[in-house]
Design an enzyme around this catalytic site. Structure first.
Site, PDB file in Angstrom:
ATOM      1  CD  GLU A 193      -3.079  -0.720   0.184  1.00 51.77           C
ATOM      2  OE1 GLU A 193      -2.788  -0.791  -1.029  1.00 51.77           O
ATOM      3  OE2 GLU A 193      -4.197  -0.396   0.589  1.00 51.77           O
ATOM      4  CB  THR A 205      -5.588   6.211  -4.264  1.00 52.34           C
ATOM      5  OG1 THR A 205      -6.367   5.194  -4.902  1.00 52.34           O
ATOM      6  CG2 THR A 205      -5.625   5.989  -2.756  1.00 52.34           C
TER       7      THR A 205
END
Length: 308
Positions: free
Chosen positions: A130, A183
């Site tokens: 991530e 994102t």
């Protein structure tokens, strides 16, 4: 075993009121990773499908291989792997695409090496995927993808996560519209401070969500799906968001909000029949403005990754 094929599920992060602390896994979609032992210590990405050529094959920059590299360093292994990644969902979908790849990769490596670490111990390595994807090693996607079920991240320092039991008849309707939300951009627009009133209201809903899930109180679950902090800001990035949300509620959803950073939207319903109607209603609303969308209906996946 010299080779293994693993599926890791998509996830819904935040779950309305629980920004960066709530996440849940679904049955479909997800990513598939094939890992094959090499005779040397290299980590090589041999093939990536379903990404439209967007993802790098540099093992030090791809979310599927960075967790593997960190994991091997931690356990002191010089094992090498050939990696094949099949992306089964859109990049930047808000469905935990990067976390599914990260989890599938490190889970597969641990299985091939005889499970030297317990599943929960793989979480810090999956989080490194991530970090590569969005610059923040958050756990609200990778934790449910790895552990399954509905997961709460109680603390990041030290890392402390736990699972919450969920009602058997709770279904998730997911819709991924064909629009792009980055994102990093979705995190950048968020405010660093919130008012006391909003914080109090949000804490009440977080508590209500946990209590509703544990007691199978569907009404309480629905009433708790109100986000005072994140949704009002991020919703501007998603065309027709409020109309889609209203369509879901009118079709019988308990509640509806943004999945992760978006643009995907999720809704909770009691029973599959209602969840199917909700998915259709959301899709129809997007189609009124000629936005194509893909829908999924699923229970909450309590199993996490699986060997295919």
């Amino acid at each position: 075993m010299n080779s293994i094929k693993v599926f890791a599920p998509a996830t819904v992060a935040n779950v309305a009121c629980g920004f960066d602390i709530f996440g849940l896994a679904v049955d479909n979609p997800g990513d598939e990773v094939i890992l094959t032992r090499r005779n040397d210590s290299q980590i090589c990405i041999q093939e990536i499908t379903g990404d439209g050529g967007k993802l790098t094959k540099d093992p030090n920059k791809n979310t599927v291989t960075v967790p593997i590299i960190k994991y091997l360093e931690s356990i002191g292994s010089n094992a090498g792997f050939d990696v094949v990644l099949h992306k089964k969902m859109a990049l930047g979908s808000g469905l935990g695409s990067s976390s599914a790849s990260a989890v599938a990769g490190v889970f597969a490596a641990n299985e091939l090496l005889g499970q030297p670490l317990k599943r929960k111990e793989l979480l810090p390595f999956a989080m490194e995927g991530e970090r590569v994807a969005c610059g923040a090693a958050h756990a609200d996607n990778v934790a449910p993808a790895l552990l399954g079920g509905f997961v709460v991240v109680r603390s990041y320092s030290p890392l402390d996560v736990f699972q919450v039991p969920v009602p058997e008849d709770l279904f998730v309707s997911l819709i991924h519209p064909d629009v792009e939300v980055n994102t990093k951009d979705a995190r950048h627009i968020l405010k660093n401070e919130v008012s006391m009133n909003k914080a109090i209201s949000q804490m009440g809903n977080v508590s209500g969500m946990i209590a509703g899930l544990m007691s199978s109180d569907y009404g309480l679950i629905g009433r708790s799906m109100v986000d005072f902090i994140i949704e009002p800001i991020r919703s501007i990035l998603i065309p027709r968001f409020f109309e889609v949300k209203m369509a879901a509620m009118d079709a019988g959803a308990l509640g509806c909000s943004i999945s992760g950073a978006g643009p995907s939207i999720f809704a909770f319903s009691k029973g599959r029949e209602t969840a199917e109607k909700v998915a259709i209603a959301m899709k129809n609303e997007f189609e009124t403005v000629n936005i194509q969308a893909t829908t999924y209906v699923s229970t909450i996946n309590v199993g996490g990754p699986k060997i295919l």
